[in-house]
Design a protein around this motif. Structure first.
Motif, PDB file in Angstrom:
ATOM      1  N   GLY A  77       0.282  -5.258  -4.335  1.00  0.00           N
ATOM      2  CA  GLY A  77      -0.859  -6.421  -4.051  1.00  0.00           C
ATOM      3  C   GLY A  77      -0.409  -6.897  -2.667  1.00  0.00           C
ATOM      4  N   ILE A  78       0.995  -7.068  -2.428  1.00  0.00           N
ATOM      5  CA  ILE A  78       1.269  -7.631  -1.035  1.00  0.00           C
ATOM      6  C   ILE A  78       1.038  -6.619  -0.067  1.00  0.00           C
ATOM      7  CG2 ILE A  78       3.215  -8.576   0.187  1.00  0.00           C
ATOM      8  CD1 ILE A  78       4.263  -9.828  -2.247  1.00  0.00           C
TER       9      ILE A  78
ATOM     10  N   SER B 143      -2.476  -6.509   0.738  1.00  0.00           N
ATOM     11  CA  SER B 143      -3.057  -7.697   1.358  1.00  0.00           C
ATOM     12  C   SER B 143      -2.805  -7.685   2.846  1.00  0.00           C
ATOM     13  CB  SER B 143      -2.719  -8.990   0.633  1.00  0.00           C
ATOM     14  OG  SER B 143      -1.314  -9.326   1.093  1.00  0.00           O
ATOM     15  N   GLU B 144      -2.002  -7.146   3.257  1.00  0.00           N
ATOM     16  CA  GLU B 144      -1.572  -6.858   4.549  1.00  0.00           C
ATOM     17  C   GLU B 144      -2.306  -5.543   5.262  1.00  0.00           C
ATOM     18  OE1 GLU B 144       2.728  -7.138   5.099  1.00  0.00           O
ATOM     19  OE2 GLU B 144       2.816  -8.880   4.016  1.00  0.00           O
TER      20      GLU B 144
ATOM     21  N   MET C  70     -12.208  -9.599   3.482  1.00  0.00           N
ATOM     22  CA  MET C  70     -11.000 -10.291   4.314  1.00  0.00           C
ATOM     23  C   MET C  70      -9.863  -9.605   4.508  1.00  0.00           C
ATOM     24  SD  MET C  70     -11.291 -14.091   2.854  1.00  0.00           S
ATOM     25  CE  MET C  70     -10.478 -13.604   1.286  1.00  0.00           C
TER      26      MET C  70
ATOM     27  N   LEU D 280      -8.105  -7.310  -5.987  1.00  0.00           N
ATOM     28  CA  LEU D 280      -8.298  -7.756  -4.465  1.00  0.00           C
ATOM     29  C   LEU D 280      -9.737  -7.443  -4.021  1.00  0.00           C
ATOM     30  CD1 LEU D 280      -4.619  -6.709  -3.238  1.00  0.00           C
ATOM     31  CD2 LEU D 280      -5.657  -8.947  -3.114  1.00  0.00           C
TER      32      LEU D 280
ATOM     33  N   ARG E  59       6.182  -2.231   6.800  1.00  0.00           N
ATOM     34  CA  ARG E  59       5.788  -3.076   7.790  1.00  0.00           C
ATOM     35  C   ARG E  59       6.567  -2.508   9.070  1.00  0.00           C
ATOM     36  NH1 ARG E  59       7.424  -8.206   4.651  1.00  0.00           N
ATOM     37  NH2 ARG E  59       5.581  -8.837   3.549  1.00  0.00           N
TER      38      ARG E  59
ATOM     39  N   LEU F   1       8.356  -3.456   0.938  1.00  0.00           N
ATOM     40  CA  LEU F   1       7.493  -4.186   1.887  1.00  0.00           C
ATOM     41  C   LEU F   1       8.106  -3.839   3.419  1.00  0.00           C
ATOM     42  CD1 LEU F   1       7.028  -7.689   0.139  1.00  0.00           C
ATOM     43  CD2 LEU F   1       5.470  -5.671   0.046  1.00  0.00           C
ATOM     44  N   GLU F   2       9.324  -4.381   3.640  1.00  0.00           N
ATOM     45  CA  GLU F   2       9.696  -4.098   4.876  1.00  0.00           C
ATOM     46  C   GLU F   2       9.891  -2.731   5.859  1.00  0.00           C
ATOM     47  OE1 GLU F   2      10.412  -6.759   6.594  1.00  0.00           O
ATOM     48  OE2 GLU F   2      11.740  -5.996   8.445  1.00  0.00           O
TER      49      GLU F   2
ATOM     50  N   VAL G 281       2.835  -6.896  -7.934  1.00  0.00           N
ATOM     51  CA  VAL G 281       3.352  -8.115  -6.670  1.00  0.00           C
ATOM     52  C   VAL G 281       3.557  -6.966  -5.653  1.00  0.00           C
ATOM     53  CG1 VAL G 281       5.297  -9.203  -6.033  1.00  0.00           C
ATOM     54  CG2 VAL G 281       4.607  -9.534  -8.432  1.00  0.00           C
TER      55      VAL G 281
END
Lengths: 352, 352
Positions: free
Chosen positions: A219-220, A223-224, A1, A252, A187, A183-184, A216
């Motif tokens: 994983g994030i 997932s992206e 997915m 995942l 992205r 994260l930022e 955490v």
């Protein structure tokens, strides 16, 4: 997915990174590289744990001189981690390293950068640009308005230097100890370049707190779709970094390795001692190379349901355990025989 | 940066869940509820660890009879976990529980459900509908085509039963031991209802593997704004569930609690023993109520950068540690004095 970000493919030794390559698990030796014996010994332990690429710090000429000895005696690709001094990079390349982690903006004159790039090109060695929020260029955060924007700007400066020299055998890391900042930054940069990402949370903490923070954060990102290779940074034995790294990818469904253990959190309904049984199964399985999905469940509420999906399952009953294989009930076994009966089935599956 | 899903607000005892309430951390006692003393003792340990809501299993009338004693001697809200038997729910409500975890579709006739709903309404007690992939209705997965779709369908059936009776004091959990299935189920149901989500990965495994799986799964859900209260399920002491739960929320900046420790992964550059020092700091800090950001860094590469952002930092140098407070260098201290000097500063900060 998960829709992985489209990235270029590079190779660190025999390990492909980016494109649709499997997400690889790296670690870093925490021995003194000048002590080649200790470093080799630790890398062997990392190899046994499944580590696919190892990094070593090369802080001085003596360490650089040991690269050749280390390379000669380990199987996985070795990356040299270098700060400020281009001669250490040249010496490490001579010693046969499979990759460099060096920021071209930090090694001085264009001529020095050219020498490193020429040597890396000549040997087909990729360079990781490693931006760390803890060591950003002075004033860049103020100029860019935020830590993530400054990390991205720093990465782009280093990338620009290499691209100007016609070098694109690059991967990038953007590490901060703060998860939202990490994260930022990813992205933002993902919108601008297609170089593969080496992901990690830097200075994540001890085994306990660092495992949570890394799981955490990575994983994030995963997932992206962000991340082509990863390293979990822990203030702990680097073998733990490899275990946690695979654990994140397994959660995942991105990699398979060893046991996938499902065990219930135990409540007053439990009929068998799930905590110690789950630990025993995990330990027994650490020596079995097969990839197996095993469920250890305390009672009949969710037990049979989980058993349906597991290669093997044990569900607690009054004074007994009920053994399942691929959802079929096999037999009831006495509590004290559960581990030996489970191991019998594992051996039989491993053979078939 | 996280945009939380807009949800209704409910209350479990004094703890608000949903709306813009803080994301609360729950656990479940794994004692035998019939042994009220042991259960109370464990709940006291959970309270000390910061647990905000505790669940107890109520498998029979004897356990239901102990609810009153337990409630009388603990401070945090108590939720009764009940399967199949509506009388246990009625008895638990009489005993003073603050919430029920019961699936109305599994307790029989409409009349039985009505009795439970009437009693819950009367006392202002919310009901958690707890869908678990391991105990879905027979044939539902085949009918709906996937586990996540079946989980959502199951939740909607239970929700429908309560809504038909005019009851909307509801929260929902959708737990699977598989992370991608759990994620998908939440994403689907979030589009259909605005009841708050109690999130968790069920049967996540042992302390080691379950921490990774829960951190990955709950971290991703939270990053997508999904989740109003959480419980980490581990085959371990439930106190660990609370520690991990707060760790996940802290990593995303969603809660603050105790120490936020940054420590480097150690490499051959380290000048101080970061692994043991970080552990010592973490242990020393576990008794300090203040919320502090502390960095333990092995060398001068990323050390001073991380120190800038920390309340307190120690960076390794040759034979010494350099102590920083709010980014200002305080003084150099001998290796053996690092912990005592750090603790002096912590005490001084805690006082101010």
């Amino acid at each position: 997915m998960i829709q992985r970000r489209k990235t270029r493919r590079i190779k660190v030794g025999s390990v492909a990174i980016g494109g649709d390559a499997l997400i690889s698990v790296q670690s870093m030796a925490n021995t003194d590289t000048r002590d080649a014996e200790a470093t080799i010994k630790q890398i062997h332990r990392l190899e046994s744990a499944g580590c696919e690429i190892v990094r070593i710090a090369v802080p001085d000429a003596e360490a650089a001189g040991k690269v050749k000895d280390i390379k000669a005696r380990v199987s996985i690709p070795v990356i040299a981690d270098i700060h400020f001094d281009h001669r250490l990079a040249l010496e490490s390349i001579k010693g046969g390293v499979d990759g460099l982690r060096i920021n071209p903006g930090n090694i001085g004159s264009r001529q020095k950068v050219e020498m490193v790039v020429a040597a890396a090109k000549d040997r087909g060695i990729p360079i990781r640009i490693g931006v760390n929020a803890g060591s950003l260029e002075k004033g860049l955060e103020q100029k860019m308005g935020s830590v993530p924007a400054a990390m991205v700007e720093s990465a782009k400066r280093h990338i620009g230097i290499l691209e100007d020299l016609g070098f694109s055998d690059i991967k990038i890391s953007l590490k901060a100890s703060d998860v939202p900042e990490t994260l930022e930054a990813h992205r933002l940069l993902a919108k601008e370049v297609d170089y593969p990402f080496h992901i990690g949370i830097s200075e994540a903490g001890t085994l306990e707190s660092g495992t949570i923070k890394s799981s955490v954060g990575l994983g994030i990102l995963l997932s992206e779709g962000l991340g082509d290779t990863l390293r979990v940074s822990l203030s702990a034995d680097p073998v733990e970094e490899v275990r946690v790294g695979f654990g994140i990818l397994k959660a995942l469904g991105l990699r398979q390795r060893g046991i996938d253990l499902i065990s219930c959190p135990t409540c007053s309904r439990q009929e068998i001692d799930v905590i110690s049984l789950a630990r025993e199964v995990e330990q027994a399985m650490s020596k079995v190379p097969a990839t197996l999905h095993i469920a250890v469940m305390g009672c009949a509420v969710n037990g049979p349901g989980e058993a349906r999906k597991a290669d093997l399952a044990i569900c607690g009953g009054k004074g007994i355990g009920v053994l399942y294989r691929k959802g079929e009930m096999l037999r009831k076994v006495k509590k004290e025989d559960i581990i030996s009966e489970l191991m019998k089935e594992i051996t039989s599956i491993a053979k078939s």
